[in-house]
Design a protein around this motif. Structure first.
Motif, PDB file in Angstrom:
ATOM      1  N   HIS A 174       0.895  -1.203   0.025  1.00 14.29           N
ATOM      2  CA  HIS A 174       0.114  -0.028   0.057  1.00 14.29           C
ATOM      3  C   HIS A 174       0.916   1.240   0.035  1.00 14.29           C
ATOM      4  O   HIS A 174       1.584   1.453   0.944  1.00 14.29           O
ATOM      5  CB  HIS A 174      -0.928  -0.031   1.121  1.00 14.29           C
ATOM      6  N   HIS A 230       0.788   5.508  -1.884  1.00 16.12           N
ATOM      7  CA  HIS A 230       0.446   6.524  -2.508  1.00 16.12           C
ATOM      8  C   HIS A 230       1.047   6.997  -3.743  1.00 16.12           C
ATOM      9  O   HIS A 230       0.915   8.368  -4.242  1.00 16.12           O
ATOM     10  CB  HIS A 230      -0.093   7.859  -1.668  1.00 16.12           C
ATOM     11  N   HIS A 277       3.120  15.419   4.878  1.00 15.21           N
ATOM     12  CA  HIS A 277       2.180  15.900   5.785  1.00 15.21           C
ATOM     13  C   HIS A 277       2.797  15.424   7.419  1.00 15.21           C
ATOM     14  O   HIS A 277       2.344  15.970   8.427  1.00 15.21           O
ATOM     15  CB  HIS A 277       0.903  15.641   5.528  1.00 15.21           C
ATOM     16  N   TYR A 278       3.561  14.382   7.420  1.00 13.50           N
ATOM     17  CA  TYR A 278       4.093  13.799   8.669  1.00 13.50           C
ATOM     18  C   TYR A 278       5.106  14.981   9.214  1.00 13.50           C
ATOM     19  O   TYR A 278       5.205  15.335  10.320  1.00 13.50           O
ATOM     20  CB  TYR A 278       5.084  12.626   8.393  1.00 13.50           C
ATOM     21  N   ARG A 324      -9.419   2.452  -4.830  1.00  9.69           N
ATOM     22  CA  ARG A 324      -9.988   3.009  -3.608  1.00  9.69           C
ATOM     23  C   ARG A 324     -11.143   3.677  -3.816  1.00  9.69           C
ATOM     24  O   ARG A 324     -11.634   4.186  -4.494  1.00  9.69           O
ATOM     25  CB  ARG A 324      -8.858   4.330  -3.434  1.00  9.69           C
ATOM     26  N   ARG A 329     -10.722  11.515  10.524  1.00  9.03           N
ATOM     27  CA  ARG A 329     -10.222  12.516   9.538  1.00  9.03           C
ATOM     28  C   ARG A 329     -10.739  13.733  10.024  1.00  9.03           C
ATOM     29  O   ARG A 329     -11.628  14.287  10.809  1.00  9.03           O
ATOM     30  CB  ARG A 329     -11.157  12.310   8.460  1.00  9.03           C
ATOM     31  N   TRP A 362       0.515   0.549  10.232  1.00  4.90           N
ATOM     32  CA  TRP A 362      -0.094   1.958   9.453  1.00  4.90           C
ATOM     33  C   TRP A 362       0.058   3.372  10.115  1.00  4.90           C
ATOM     34  O   TRP A 362      -0.035   3.392  11.332  1.00  4.90           O
ATOM     35  CB  TRP A 362      -1.610   1.820   9.413  1.00  4.90           C
ATOM     36  N   ASP A 374       3.218   3.003   2.694  1.00  3.32           N
ATOM     37  CA  ASP A 374       2.511   4.403   2.556  1.00  3.32           C
ATOM     38  C   ASP A 374       3.143   5.296   2.211  1.00  3.32           C
ATOM     39  O   ASP A 374       2.568   6.505   2.390  1.00  3.32           O
ATOM     40  CB  ASP A 374       1.659   4.575   4.033  1.00  3.32           C
ATOM     41  N   ARG A 401       4.057   8.475   0.112  1.00  2.00           N
ATOM     42  CA  ARG A 401       3.618   9.483  -0.844  1.00  2.00           C
ATOM     43  C   ARG A 401       4.598  10.066  -2.070  1.00  2.00           C
ATOM     44  O   ARG A 401       4.089  10.592  -2.816  1.00  2.00           O
ATOM     45  CB  ARG A 401       3.002  10.599  -0.119  1.00  2.00           C
TER      46      ARG A 401
HETATM   47  O1  FIX Z   1      -5.997   6.677   4.016  1.00  2.00           O
HETATM   48  C1  FIX Z   1      -4.867   6.262   3.782  1.00  2.00           C
HETATM   49  O2  FIX Z   1      -4.425   5.399   2.734  1.00  2.00           O
HETATM   50  C2  FIX Z   1      -3.743   6.988   4.791  1.00  2.00           C
HETATM   51  O3  FIX Z   1      -2.487   6.250   4.641  1.00  2.00           O
HETATM   52  C3  FIX Z   1      -3.325   8.385   4.189  1.00  2.00           C
HETATM   53  O4  FIX Z   1      -4.496   8.921   3.618  1.00  2.00           O
HETATM   54  C4  FIX Z   1      -2.634   9.082   5.228  1.00  2.00           C
HETATM   55  O5  FIX Z   1      -2.725  10.475   4.892  1.00  2.00           O
HETATM   56  C5  FIX Z   1      -1.053   8.797   5.173  1.00  2.00           C
HETATM   57  O6  FIX Z   1      -0.468   9.253   4.316  1.00  2.00           O
HETATM   58  C6  FIX Z   1      -0.718   7.741   6.021  1.00  2.00           C
HETATM   59  O7  FIX Z   1       0.465   7.367   6.112  1.00  2.00           O
END
Ligand code: FIX
Ligand code: ZN
Length: 393
Positions: free
Chosen positions: A24, A26, A47-48, A167, A242, A304, A334, A336
């Motif tokens: 998984h 992005h 965003h982290y 998704r 959220r 996660w 995860d 991005r």
């Molecule tokens: O919903 C998701 O797939 C989350 O992983 C993300 O939306 C979240 O913002 C993220 O980047 C977590 O690692």
């Protein structure tokens, strides 16, 4: 036979040479153009790191968001990397990426880093990043209702190292005009068209199944039947709250403990479906393992988001090995931003080597001879074949 004192170095060595499937992310294949993020400015505006910025810098969100990406990256570098030591997991990750490319990690400005990334040719850079990360392939997050992404599928075929996943957050969590029959057609058409390896949705901590709501109706009448017909799993990512602080945008999501009896019901009532499940709350981890012991159609995966830190990964993986042997998928990144897979997988390997070695040490103490080939077989299963078998790819 491996001597007990050598177990950890053998496990680390086998882990280093195991090419993982990142189930998984992005990330987007290069064919998606600007949807695929890479380079120093995107690494820094993850965003982290934005969440950490507002804790350490005298800048308010309303003054940060109007800045360009480059200016935001400058601010983050100044406050999290120059004025402070980058010891958090997310900041340390940027340092590890810079180091992986042989760059000086102590620059006061971003000029040299920008020059380096500007000088890269994406196809070659991508191959190098996958090599540095020890990755065979990644799974993207593909939303059929995303107005930016959807039209691109008319004319592209993604790089085979990038698998698609359908998704369903917009369909299942937002108000949309689709009834069950229309939703069923939508997910069937899209899953087939993009050759989705699974369908996925993130769910709040308040998620309950069964319930008299639209999400439940679409799940039972559209999503689950199509997953079964196409023989692909449904991935449920449960426990996200959220926008508890909308002022910090994507960084403003939090986590909460969910009632996993919903998972029990789904696994029991839909034995012809397979479920990949990740839960965001630390408190839900143990019961997820318990349910996985009850239902063979449940595959726990990943640590996660707020759990992808060494302390949590260690605890959760130890628990899973003890309760499930090798019948789970330990981690996903995860990511991005492309280069994040370098540090995220490096950290996963570093944290998991002693955890796995400890499991073999206990087994050796109890009388089993441990061979390198057996470790290889286990790690292949954990990091590759559990996923391929589960998604029939
Ligand atoms: O919903 C998701 O797939 C989350 O992983 C993300 O939306 C979240 O913002 C993220 O980047 C977590 O690692
Ligand atoms: Zn995600």
């Amino acid at each position: 036979m491996i001597e007990t004192v050598k177990l950890e170095s053998v496990v680390a060595d086998v882990l280093a040479s195991t090419q993982v499937v990142d189930i998984h992310t992005h990330l987007f294949a290069p064919e998606f153009g600007s949807l695929g993020l890479w380079g120093i400015d995107h690494l820094l505006t993850y965003h982290y790191l934005e969440a950490e910025l507002f804790r350490s810098a005298p800048i308010r969100p309303e003054h940060y968001w109007p800045l360009t990406t480059e200016k935001r990256a400058d601010v983050i570098w100044k406050w999290l990397f120059v004025e402070n030591n980058p010891i958090s997991e997310a900041t340390r990750g940027v340092i590890a990426v810079l180091q992986a490319f042989g760059l000086d990690t102590c620059e006061r400005t971003l000029t040299r880093y920008r020059d380096f990334f500007r000088g890269q040719n994406l196809p070659e850079h991508l191959t190098r990043v996958f090599e540095l990360a020890g990755i065979e392939s990644v799974v993207m997050t593909n939303d059929p209702l995303d107005p930016e992404e959807a039209p691109l599928w008319d004319s592209l075929k993604p790089d085979p190292r990038f698998h698609a996943a359908l998704r369903l957050d917009r369909l299942l969590n937002h108000e949309t005009p689709y009834n069950s029959a229309e939703a069923r057609r939508l997910v069937e058409t899209w899953a087939t068209r993009i050759r989705a390896v699974y369908m996925a949705v993130s769910l709040p901590d308040s998620f309950t199944f069964p319930a008299q709501d639209r999400r439940n109706q679409l799940l039972t009448e559209a999503v689950l039947p199509v997953c079964r017909d196409l023989d692909i799993p449904l991935s449920l990512m449960i426990g996200v709250r959220r926008q508890v602080n909308p002022a910090i945008q994507l960084a403003g999501d939090a986590s909460g403990r969910a009632d996993l009896r919903s998972i029990e019901t789904m696994c029991r009532e839909f034995p012809g479906n397979r479920f990949l499940v990740s839960v965001l709350s630390r408190e839900n981890q143990h019961e997820l393992c318990v349910y996985a012991r009850k239902f063979a159609n449940l595959m726990p995966f990943g640590c996660w988001w707020f759990l992808n830190n060494p302390s949590m990964v260690e605890e959760i993986t130890r628990e899973r090995l003890e309760m499930l042997g090798t019948s789970f998928i330990p981690q996903h990144s995860d990511a991005r931003v492309l280069e994040q897979i370098i540090y995220k997988w490096r950290n996963t390997r570093r944290t998991l080597a002693p955890v796995l070695a400890n499991a073999y040490r206990l087994l050796a103490e109890d009388g089993r001879t441990i061979e390198r080939a057996a470790i290889q077989r286990d790690l292949q299963r954990l990091f590759r074949t559990n996923f391929y078998n589960w998604t029939s790819r």
